[in-house]
Write a protein that holds these residues in place. Structure first.
Motif, PDB file in Angstrom:
ATOM      1  N   HIS A 353      62.849 -60.530  49.187  1.00  0.00           N
ATOM      2  CA  HIS A 353      62.367 -59.374  49.054  1.00  0.00           C
ATOM      3  C   HIS A 353      61.527 -58.365  50.180  1.00  0.00           C
ATOM      4  CE1 HIS A 353      62.136 -61.836  45.712  1.00  0.00           C
ATOM      5  NE2 HIS A 353      61.920 -60.951  44.536  1.00  0.00           N
ATOM      6  N   ASP A 354      60.565 -58.904  50.873  1.00  0.00           N
ATOM      7  CA  ASP A 354      60.494 -58.261  52.420  1.00  0.00           C
ATOM      8  C   ASP A 354      61.467 -57.186  52.987  1.00  0.00           C
ATOM      9  OD1 ASP A 354      57.838 -58.947  51.800  1.00  0.00           O
ATOM     10  OD2 ASP A 354      57.954 -60.908  52.666  1.00  0.00           O
ATOM     11  N   LYS A 355      62.342 -57.997  53.176  1.00  0.00           N
ATOM     12  CA  LYS A 355      64.047 -57.363  54.259  1.00  0.00           C
ATOM     13  C   LYS A 355      64.461 -56.024  53.450  1.00  0.00           C
ATOM     14  CE  LYS A 355      65.168 -61.431  56.122  1.00  0.00           C
ATOM     15  NZ  LYS A 355      66.189 -62.668  56.519  1.00  0.00           N
ATOM     16  N   LYS A 358      61.419 -53.731  53.078  1.00  0.00           N
ATOM     17  CA  LYS A 358      61.263 -52.901  55.171  1.00  0.00           C
ATOM     18  C   LYS A 358      62.447 -52.491  55.389  1.00  0.00           C
ATOM     19  CE  LYS A 358      58.104 -56.395  56.614  1.00  0.00           C
ATOM     20  NZ  LYS A 358      58.329 -57.336  57.811  1.00  0.00           N
ATOM     21  N   SER A 359      64.400 -52.489  54.964  1.00  0.00           N
ATOM     22  CA  SER A 359      65.094 -51.300  54.955  1.00  0.00           C
ATOM     23  C   SER A 359      65.164 -50.305  54.456  1.00  0.00           C
ATOM     24  CB  SER A 359      66.910 -52.460  54.502  1.00  0.00           C
ATOM     25  OG  SER A 359      66.401 -52.613  52.975  1.00  0.00           O
ATOM     26  N   ILE A 360      64.299 -49.709  53.559  1.00  0.00           N
ATOM     27  CA  ILE A 360      64.198 -48.213  52.763  1.00  0.00           C
ATOM     28  C   ILE A 360      63.647 -47.500  53.683  1.00  0.00           C
ATOM     29  CG2 ILE A 360      63.245 -47.393  50.366  1.00  0.00           C
ATOM     30  CD1 ILE A 360      65.434 -49.374  49.998  1.00  0.00           C
ATOM     31  N   ASP A 373      54.231 -48.630  51.287  1.00  0.00           N
ATOM     32  CA  ASP A 373      54.552 -49.329  51.468  1.00  0.00           C
ATOM     33  C   ASP A 373      55.215 -49.461  50.109  1.00  0.00           C
ATOM     34  OD1 ASP A 373      54.947 -50.249  53.520  1.00  0.00           O
ATOM     35  OD2 ASP A 373      52.966 -51.378  53.919  1.00  0.00           O
ATOM     36  N   ASP A 374      53.837 -48.836  49.512  1.00  0.00           N
ATOM     37  CA  ASP A 374      54.737 -48.903  47.559  1.00  0.00           C
ATOM     38  C   ASP A 374      54.954 -48.540  47.190  1.00  0.00           C
ATOM     39  OD1 ASP A 374      52.553 -51.209  47.471  1.00  0.00           O
ATOM     40  OD2 ASP A 374      50.847 -49.689  47.213  1.00  0.00           O
ATOM     41  N   VAL A 375      56.187 -47.324  47.803  1.00  0.00           N
ATOM     42  CA  VAL A 375      56.748 -46.635  47.535  1.00  0.00           C
ATOM     43  C   VAL A 375      58.006 -46.862  47.697  1.00  0.00           C
ATOM     44  CG1 VAL A 375      57.764 -43.752  47.419  1.00  0.00           C
ATOM     45  CG2 VAL A 375      54.889 -43.896  47.339  1.00  0.00           C
ATOM     46  N   LYS A 376      58.076 -47.471  48.996  1.00  0.00           N
ATOM     47  CA  LYS A 376      59.226 -48.123  49.692  1.00  0.00           C
ATOM     48  C   LYS A 376      59.915 -49.309  48.302  1.00  0.00           C
ATOM     49  CE  LYS A 376      59.652 -46.952  54.361  1.00  0.00           C
ATOM     50  NZ  LYS A 376      59.185 -48.024  55.625  1.00  0.00           N
TER      51      LYS A 376
END
Length: 394
Positions: A353-355, A358-360, A373-376
């Motif tokens: 999930h974190d990967k 962070k790719s967005i 972070d919430d938007v991503k």
């Protein structure tokens, strides 16, 4: 009847010779079209390499028709490109392309006749009701631009010259309406003399025109009197219904000229073509470009009252769908076994999930003072579709 290769050719009806061509059009009687279509379904076969001609065990449409009807699916899917590969197929293809509204119902009646001959031979003697059989069409085209005998048309190229012609269009489904039930046979009953009348309706956006007068007569006081005006009422229990659904098809993004808005048309599907796609699906549709009455003429008034309705509502009556997105179709992603193993290993990663989050937009950095972070996370969640959950008791 007997050919040189030993095969038996059965010709139905009188042989009237070649169909005359007048002013570039094939002039063929409807009975001949039905006979040629039944012959095509019976005899069309694959040419097996090395077999030296037709192989009895590879009858394409006859076997498909028997298998579908035996399984309870009363439809037949015919490839339009196969019509040009058989004897007299060009005449059938020409008539279906230029007069589909006239000859498609005739071909569906021919399928009902074949049902009694090939599937249930005892249906004629046992008064068994023959089910309505749907005729579907496909053609050798895809969304990558290649095509067979019929080139797909762009939605913005559909104009008045294509009305009542068989067309092939491609696009993206933007909306899918709820399926509804349409009466294909309406049974009427006179409230005065109890005279019964049946009305047959074609597929598409067409309404039943209930007659305003009855042909029968009523006996009142020993004298025969005509029935009053508008005596008919619909007997719902005796009517026959089919499923019908309306889709909105929008042209592909690569077909939209620069600076213009995409155009769309309504598609009307019925019977086994209902609920075959969802919004966002890319597909190819084979159907009849129809024009029906619109109520625009009610607002036109003149010296003699309201004007006639001259504005037509255009739509496509679909007789075949080829879905080309998802796990099926020509536009499906080709995933190799090595890539599939990598996807499975990535799904088992505890930090998957974190990967993905962070790719967005990795170039946009977040801080403690904003909600990047919430938007991503929200954008990443929108990229994945969910699964339906069946709750207990439902």
């Amino acid at each position: 009847m007997f050919q040189e290769d030993g095969a038996i050719r059965v010709i139905e009806g009188p042989d009237t010779g070649d169909a005359p061509v007048i002013e570039g059009h094939f002039e063929v009687e409807p009975d001949q079209v039905v006979s040629k279509f039944k012959k095509f379904i019976r005899e069309f076969a694959y040419n097996t390499p090395g077999a030296g001609g037709m192989n009895v065990g590879t009858m394409k449409y006859r076997d498909q028709f028997q298998q579908n009807c035996s399984a309870g699916f009363f439809y037949l899917n015919v490839n339009l490109n196969d019509l040009n590969a058989c004897e007299d197929g060009e005449i059938l293809a020409h008539k279906l392309h230029n007069s589909p509204s006239e000859f498609i119902p005739l071909c569906e009646k021919a399928l009902q006749s074949l049902y009694t001959e090939l599937v249930h031979q005892d249906a004629q003697n046992m008064q068994t009701k023959v089910p309505a059989i749907q005729l579907q069409f496909t053609c050798d085209i895809d969304l990558e631009g290649t095509f067979g005998m019929m080139k797909p048309m762009m939605i913005r190229d559909l104009n008045s010259s294509q009305v009542e012609k068989l067309v092939v269009v491609q696009g993206i489904v933007t909306s899918v309406r709820k399926a509804r039930h349409k009466a294909r046979k309406v049974v009427l009953k006179c409230s005065s003399c109890e005279n019964m009348k049946e009305l047959k309706l074609n597929a598409g956006f067409c309404a039943a025109h209930i007659p305003s007068s009855c042909d029968g007569s009523n006996r009142v006081g020993g004298q025969m009197e005509r029935c009053p005006p508008h005596p008919f009422s619909v007997i719902d229990d005796l009517c026959e219904y089919v499923d019908e659904q309306v889709l909105k098809l929008q042209e592909l993004p690569e077909h939209v000229p620069v600076g213009e808005m995409p155009r769309s048309y309504d598609l009307c599907v019925h019977q086994y073509l209902v609920d075959q796609c969802t919004p966002g699906t890319r597909l190819t549709a084979v159907g009849v470009f129809c024009a029906t009455e619109n109520a625009a003429g009610d607002n036109m008034t003149g010296a003699r009252g309201k004007g006639a309705s001259t504005v037509k509502y255009s739509y496509v009556q679909v007789f075949g769908l080829q879905v080309a997105q998802g796990n099926v179709g020509n536009a499906a992603l080709q995933i190799s076994p090595e890539e599939e193993e990598k996807f499975q290993a990535f799904a088992k990663d505890p930090d998957v999930h974190d990967k993905i989050h962070k790719s967005i937009a990795p170039s946009i950095c977040a801080s403690s003072q904003d909600v990047i972070d919430d938007v991503k996370k929200a954008v990443a969640s929108l990229l994945f579709s969910g699964s339906r959950e069946q709750l207990p008791g439902r």
